[in-house]
Design a protein around this motif. Structure first.
Motif: not given
Length: 963
Positions: A508-511, A572-573, A842-843, A623-627
């Motif tokens: 997950p891109q989430r902190i 979506l972004n 993404y990075h 971090s980057h998107t809405v799920g």
């Protein structure tokens, strides 16, 4: 892990009536010495007369996997003072070796399963213990061999008990870290004074530490016999072959030489209300009220189960309207225990900021009194039944899900309830609900518990940043759709939550934040970690995926063999990367408002549509998107897709709802701040990611202040600027009909404009030296320990898969991984430790090791972790380790992709990383192509133990004299 109400109460696959014992379905089958007992729907029961072993077979060839499960009718209810927790400790020792399978001859249980890519584990609960293997179907014989060998030939050595005792004790300490779990133990202890439901499954600390090996041997010799066990086989197998193998390996084991002891202790009548109070450091208060109610097989179980759903399932529920909607509570739950003996019906509330315990308790009691006085409506009962019908189909999604449900029905005394409970529930009326409320919601039969947080300042150390939301455990159930607990509390796994990533590096891109798991993250789906495709050309995924652009959205569908069930995943972004510099909470708050009503319908009207069909639908920012995360029946998919479009495009953004949401978010964030793992991970992320990076969380006080300061105008502007089809994706997997999907998406999203591509991410600089962060949290019995660094790699980088393979060998969720094998299994220093390569979709991402240690073992645990880390970096992998883990990781795909959620999540991960569906099939080939030189070179190039960050979060021990 927590047992959800859907898992315990509504575990069904059909309403079939049990057939007579002479059903013709088995007439042509060679029974291999078994006696046919009965058919119930698709399940056939057999008994082996030689030893009274029970066998249940459910043939399903939808995927090349199967689940083999052995359920023993022994749990913590069979324990007495001095041996509490013995069932669970014995469950751990069942993996230490038997006569023909043990590490001393290179045939440990975990090693044998890892070599074929299988997943094995066990759980202990109040009424039963179960052991299971999820594995490729061509390895059924190995599972049968393993389970038969340890049924009567377990080694049970003192040299194994000593280190495993400290492992289990750390599991106990991790649970004690949570003040809510402590409250639940106190409530159980007060509610039951004679019956062994009095104590928790994990037991009392002193019993865990002191129970002698002789007592464990006595327990084993009392309960582990064929006539106290039931084998369940579900999935891709031939019944005749399964019976043949079971007869070969279990047939020679005799029945117990003495009768299996039965529990005869009965709970005496309660003569008045009981109350308990827990005071300790924490953030959020809790009120919980428990009433004595009958066991699972009692005629009043169905109406009590439905009443629990009426009270707390979804936004139309009574507790949501009475407690959550007016901000009396941030979470609320009602739950009826599903157990062999008389149990508890609980209602609970997690207090919103500024609310007193007296207010919350008064509100809970008032809602129960309304049911007793006025009853419930037929519409409420109808919604509850419709939710059950959907749950029936959802629980067909994978062999392990089905086996788990049958397991609970075996435990309460009648496995056929798995098939017949639906009919019992359908027969319930509104009159029945009022009747049982009057019968059981009696103050004199109640036990009330309060958790009162103590505002004790930290003794030292730095404040950590905001905690990660995408992996949140539902420690207290809630009526906003998240899974509730049964009888309040977890059942206990021998295995900790997977310590590492999915083998494909999915993460997950989430902190930070407080939302449900983002679709595509490992936390979004229970069960084995998602990975790539199943081995073999016949199982290729990509050729079966249909991809097209509809109304500007990237849409992918995949039809599977499952009937009726459809899983929806999407993104979506519009995540944190689009937050303004002035406010770090806008993405979270905007996503949180999506399900609070639309221009056409308020939130209750939206909830009515979903709950009437049994569909689930959620949104959450990362971090980057809405799920987007949904599940529904095939017939309801056009309706649900239309609702997705309506909610994303035209959210109501009501001022009153926004004010409520802000208070809810603040309360939930404070609740997460009580967790040592989240505090450690957050502090680590702040230490390695530079300012302005999407994975660098804001400090807690900043995030809470931003929630408070956010305005509705800011949210409207954020939505207008960032919500749109550009970069949006929808994946729909299961029993899909493409024509209906295309119509629904085209109509629902026609004319939608906006959205942005994701912005470029800054390079994460390498660390220039070591650094230590200490997060002192009073009142904790386990310390979370993290050591790591920026990885310097993005998932698509050429060297990524080599380092990911190395990281899996060091500390993936497989028990043959080094950290678990050495620091847990051999040294007994921790319950959970693993390594992870993450935040790299993404990075450039992060690499770290995370473990938990008792404060008095922290120094020793940290030293062992550093020793293994340095050895790993200096020596790399061995040829044998690499070859074994190639098989382990690729073989496990068959299991991982056996559900619609696993397929949808894996496909979404591939797309977000810039690949197409073909990556799902390509990934295992990439793993097989890795060489030892590539893997060890990646370790040397990208990891440097001398320049790593260390974080410790918990109640930290005082420095020793040498420091």
């Amino acid at each position: 892990m927590h047992l959800s109400r859907s898992a315990l109460l509504f575990s069904l696959v059909s309403g079939s009536i049990v057939e007579a014992a002479n059903a013709p379905a088995s007439a042509a089958l060679d029974l291999e010495g078994f006696a046919f007992v009965q058919n119930a729907g698709n399940i056939t029961e057999y008994r082996l007369p030689a030893n009274d072993l029970g066998v249940l077979l459910f043939e399903d060839h939808s995927a090349p996997v199967l689940t083999f499960m052995v359920t023993y009718k022994v749990g913590s209810r069979n324990e007495v003072t001095g041996t509490t927790g013995a069932t669970h400790l014995l469950e751990h020792l069942m993996f230490k070796g038997s006569r023909n399978f043990h590490p001393g001859i290179g045939k440990g249980f975990d090693t044998m399963m890892d070599k074929i890519g299988g997943i094995n584990n066990a759980t202990t609960w109040l009424d039963r213990t179960n052991y299971y293997e999820n594995l490729p179907s061509d390895h059924l014989e190995l599972a049968v061999q393993l389970e038969a060998d340890r049924m009567r030939d377990l080694l049970l050595r003192e040299e194994d008990r000593k280190p495993e005792m400290t492992v289990v004790r750390n599991e106990f300490e991790r649970g004690e870290n949570d003040p809510v779990e402590s409250l639940e133990k106190e409530i159980n202890s007060a509610a039951f004074i004679a019956h062994p439901y009095h104590h928790s499954t994990i037991g009392w600390r002193s019993d865990i530490e002191k129970v002698p090996i002789e007592k464990l041997r006595e327990f084993y010799d009392t309960f582990y016999w064929p006539n106290n066990a039931t084998i369940t086989v579900i999935g891709d197998f031939q019944p005749a072959n399964a019976l043949r193998l079971i007869k070969r390996y279990f047939g020679g084991i005799p029945r117990a030489p003495k009768p299996i002891p039965t529990l005869y202790t009965e709970e005496p009548a309660q003569m008045g209300p009981r109350r308990v109070i827990v005071k300790r450091p924490g953030e959020v208060g809790v009120v919980e009220i428990a009433y004595k109610v009958p066991r699972a097989l009692h005629a009043d179980h169905p109406p009590l189960a439905i009443l629990a759903a009426v009270l707390s399932e979804g936004k139309t529920s009574r507790l949501y309207r009475a407690l959550i909607d007016p901000n009396v509570a941030i979470n609320a739950d009602a739950s009826k225990g599903f157990f062999h003996d008389d149990t508890l019906f609980t209602v609970s509330a997690m207090l919103a900021p500024g609310i007193t315990h007296e207010q919350a308790e008064k509100t809970l009691l008032a809602e129960l009194e309304k049911v007793k006085r006025d009853g419930v409506t037929g519409a409420e009962v109808s919604r509850a039944i419709n939710k059950l019908l959907a749950a029936i189909a959802y629980q067909r999604d994978g062999s392990f899900a089905i086996a788990g449900q049958i397991n609970e029905h075996i435990a309460v005394g009648d496995w056929t309830g798995y098939m017949t409970l639906l009919d019992r529930l359908k027969a319930v009326s509104a009159v029945d609900l009022q009747r049982v409320a009057k019968a059981y919601f009696n103050e004199d039969q109640s036990t009330t518990g309060w958790f009162i947080p103590q505002a004790e300042p930290p003794a030292g150390g730095k404040s950590a940043g905001a905690v990660r939301g995408s992996g949140a455990r539902p420690l207290l159930a809630r009526s906003d759709g998240a899974p509730p607990n049964s009888l309040r509390g977890p059942y206990y796994y021998r295995d900790p939550a997977p310590a590492g990533e999915a083998v494909d590096g999915s993460s997950p891109q989430r902190i930070h934040g407080v939302h449900p798991p983002a679709p595509g993250s490992r936390a979004a789906d229970s069960g084995p970690p998602a990975g790539g495709a199943a081995a073999g050309e016949a199982a290729l995924v990509a050729p079966r995926v249909r991809r097209r652009t509809l109304a500007g959205l990237d849409v992918l569908t995949l039809k599977t063999s499952i009937k009726d069930v459809v899983t929806i995943r999407g993104v979506l972004n519009a995540g944190d990367v689009f937050n303004s510099r002035e406010n770090s909470a806008l993405a979270d708050l905007t996503a949180g408002m999506i399900d609070k009503g639309t221009v056409k319908r308020d939130k209750f009207a939206v909830a009515e549509v979903l709950e009437q069909t049994g569909a689930t639908l959620g949104f959450g920012a990362s971090s980057h998107t809405v799920g987007i995360n949904g599940k529904c029946l095939r017939k309801d998919l056009p309706l649900v897709l239309g609702l997705v479009a309506e909610q994303l495009r035209t959210p109501r953004l009501d001022p009153e709802e926004f004010a409520k949401l802000k208070k809810q978010f603040a309360g939930r964030h404070k609740r997460q701040m009580e967790d040592t793992d989240y505090r450690a991970e957050s502090a680590f992320a702040r230490a390695i990611f530079p300012a302005g990076h999407a994975n660098r969380p804001p400090p807690d006080d900043r995030y809470l202040a931003d929630i408070d300061a956010a305005t509705l105008e800011q949210l409207k502007a954020f939505h207008a600027a960032n919500y749109g089809p550009a970069g949006a994706r929808l994946l729909i997997v299961g029993d899909v009909e493409d024509a209906a999907i295309d119509r629904a998406i085209t109509e629902g999203f026609a004319g939608w404009k906006g959205g942005h591509p994701l912005p470029p991410s800054p390079k994460v600089p390498a660390l220039t030296g070591p650094r230590t962060e200490k997060v002192n949290m009073p009142g904790k019995t386990s310390v979370s320990f993290v050591v790591g660094q920026p990885s310097g790699l993005r998932y698509t980088d050429p060297e990524y898969q080599a380092l990911n393979m190395a990281t899996s060998v060091l500390g993936s969720g497989f028990f043959s991984a080094r950290l678990l094998d050495i620091i847990r299994n051999r040294e007994g220093l921790t319950y959970s430790i693993g390594s992870i390569l993450t935040y790299d979709t993404y990075h450039d991402g992060a690499w770290y090791i995370e473990g938990t240690f008792a404060p008095e073992l922290l120094e020793q645990g940290a030293a062992s972790t550093w020793r293994e880390l340095r050895r790993f970096c200096q020596e790399g992998l061995t040829p044998a380790e690499l070859e074994t883990f190639k098989v382990t990781l690729t073989g496990s795909y068959k299991v991982a992709l056996a559900t619609t959620g696993g397929l949808a999540g894996t496909l979404l991960n591939a797309l977000q990383r810039g690949y197409g569906p073909e990556w799902v099939d390509e990934f295992p080939r990439r793993l097989q192509a890795l060489t030892l030189e590539q893997v060890n070179a990646a370790i040397r190039k990208h990891l440097n133990p001398e320049n790593m960050v260390v974080v410790m979060a918990g109640t930290l021990p005082a420095p020793t004299a040498k420091n």
